[in-house]
Design an enzyme around this catalytic site. Structure first.
Site, PDB file in Angstrom:
ATOM      1  N   ARG A 259       0.849  -1.091   0.005  1.00  0.00           N
ATOM      2  CA  ARG A 259      -0.065  -0.101   0.099  1.00  0.00           C
ATOM      3  C   ARG A 259       0.935   1.149  -0.160  1.00  0.00           C
ATOM      4  O   ARG A 259       1.961   1.255   0.735  1.00  0.00           O
ATOM      5  CB  ARG A 259      -0.912  -0.006   1.318  1.00  0.00           C
ATOM      6  N   GLU A 288      -2.117   7.858  -6.928  1.00  0.00           N
ATOM      7  CA  GLU A 288      -2.233   7.079  -7.708  1.00  0.00           C
ATOM      8  C   GLU A 288      -3.041   7.469  -9.066  1.00  0.00           C
ATOM      9  O   GLU A 288      -4.407   7.776  -8.603  1.00  0.00           O
ATOM     10  CB  GLU A 288      -2.789   5.494  -7.432  1.00  0.00           C
ATOM     11  N   HIS A 307       0.676  -0.606 -10.071  1.00  0.00           N
ATOM     12  CA  HIS A 307      -0.374  -1.142  -9.220  1.00  0.00           C
ATOM     13  C   HIS A 307      -0.836  -2.665  -9.608  1.00  0.00           C
ATOM     14  O   HIS A 307      -1.890  -2.819  -9.893  1.00  0.00           O
ATOM     15  CB  HIS A 307      -1.425  -0.501  -8.945  1.00  0.00           C
TER      16      HIS A 307
END
Length: 347
Positions: A259, A288, A307
């Site tokens: 994370r 992000e 990701h």
């Protein structure tokens, strides 16, 4: 039984429906599906009302529910507004490691059980983390990019610039859940020495696996490479900050595929330029996607992926099967396996 299948571009609506149909075969229940297709991951997730990391809108979910008793999803936002508008709803089964797209307090107040899917991406995420670690320690990604850009980096074979093997290297894992434990197993097979920092880990289990449980500061001081695998909570937010990074040995490697909020990114560019950090491999970020002026774009020895750690076909298949199994338990009147709001069961 009316069921909402709110799929996306990874765990699709069709995949969810097929898994639920297979699970309910032989129960005598013929599901009537309502459908909602969400744009994630083509469009990034984000906060929706009071929930985090959701895709789509409250209005879309309310319209799609249309009297549904059960909902299966990965990213649809289930907020207080949604629960208030869906009095027939009794179960929301979320195919993620944590139902961060659901307001659990509102679900409990509405009498709706919320389940989740722990471990659905553990294999994929563990493999990806080890891949990032190998790429950073052996300069696989950076040298490939330079070669494709026309530069033959023969100097990477010179002793001062050569990579470091996993065998015999001390690697620290911050977090020892389903993913961290798998990463430890793989690293130990490579011959690495593995340290673990996790206040909730069972010491006997860690030691039985061949790793060593230590405090975080000790892990940072002793580890040439560190990989993050903790869950993001208020307790762990910015867990690895400038003070912790300063404890690492000179030239150490840092991997974050867990994370973005676990790590303070601001010290990284200067630490990389000075050689204080040898390399950084990232799959998650504090913002992000990272902005155009992201400071790490110009820093040396950075590996960055968008990701992708959990993005395997098996993860999607497994996630759909896990939520479908919860629907099957609900239909058969059995105990649900992974309830995020257990207080609802006493209502």
């Amino acid at each position: 039984m009316r069921i909402l299948s709110a799929g996306d571009e990874f765990v699709g609506t069709d995949l969810l429906q097929a898994a639920v149909r297979a699970e309910l075969a032989g129960t005598g229940v013929d599901p009537e599906f309502r459908e909602l297709s969400l744009p994630w991951p083509i469009e990034p997730f984000g906060p929706v009302a009071e929930v985090n990391e959701a895709s789509g809108t409250e209005e879309q979910v309310i319209e799609a529910l249309d009297g549904a008793e059960v909902a299966v999803t990965q990213m649809a936002p289930f907020t207080g507004k949604v629960f208030e508008a869906a009095p027939n709803l009794k179960l929301v089964s979320v195919c993620r490691g944590g139902p961060v797209n659901v307001d659990l307090a509102a679900a409990t107040e509405a009498g709706v059980a919320v389940t989740f899917a722990p471990g659905r991406n553990a294999a994929a995420a563990a493999e990806f983390a080890v891949g990032l670690l190998l790429a950073a320690m052996r300069r696989i990604s950076t040298s490939s990019a330079e070669l494709l850009a026309g530069t033959w980096r023969g100097d990477y074979y010179a002793y001062p610039n050569a990579g470091v093997e996993l065998e015999g290297t001390t690697v620290g894992l911050v977090g020892y859940g389903a993913i961290g434990a798998r990463v430890a197993k793989v690293l130990l097979a490579f011959g690495a020495k593995v340290l673990v920092a996790d206040p909730y880990a069972d010491r006997a289990a860690v030691e039985a696996a061949g790793a060593e449980l230590v405090e975080l500061d000790e892990l940072m001081r002793r580890s040439f490479a560190v990989s993050l695998h903790a869950r993001l909570t208020e307790e762990t937010r910015n867990l690895i900050d400038a003070e912790k990074l300063a404890l690492l040995p000179h030239g150490a490697v840092l991997v974050n595929s867990a994370r973005g909020g676990l790590l303070d990114y601001s010290p990284l560019p200067e630490m990389l330029r000075s050689g204080r950090l040898g390399a950084v491999a990232l799959d998650v970020y504090d913002v992000e996607p990272p902005p155009a002026d992201w400071a790490l774009r110009d820093a040396p020895n950075v590996i960055a992926t968008p990701h992708l750690a959990g993005a395997s076909k098996q993860t999607a298949d497994r996630a759909a099967a896990i939520v479908a199994a919860e629907v099957g338990r609900y239909v058969r009147g059995e105990a649900l396996a992974n309830v995020a709001n257990p207080d609802v069961l006493t209502r």
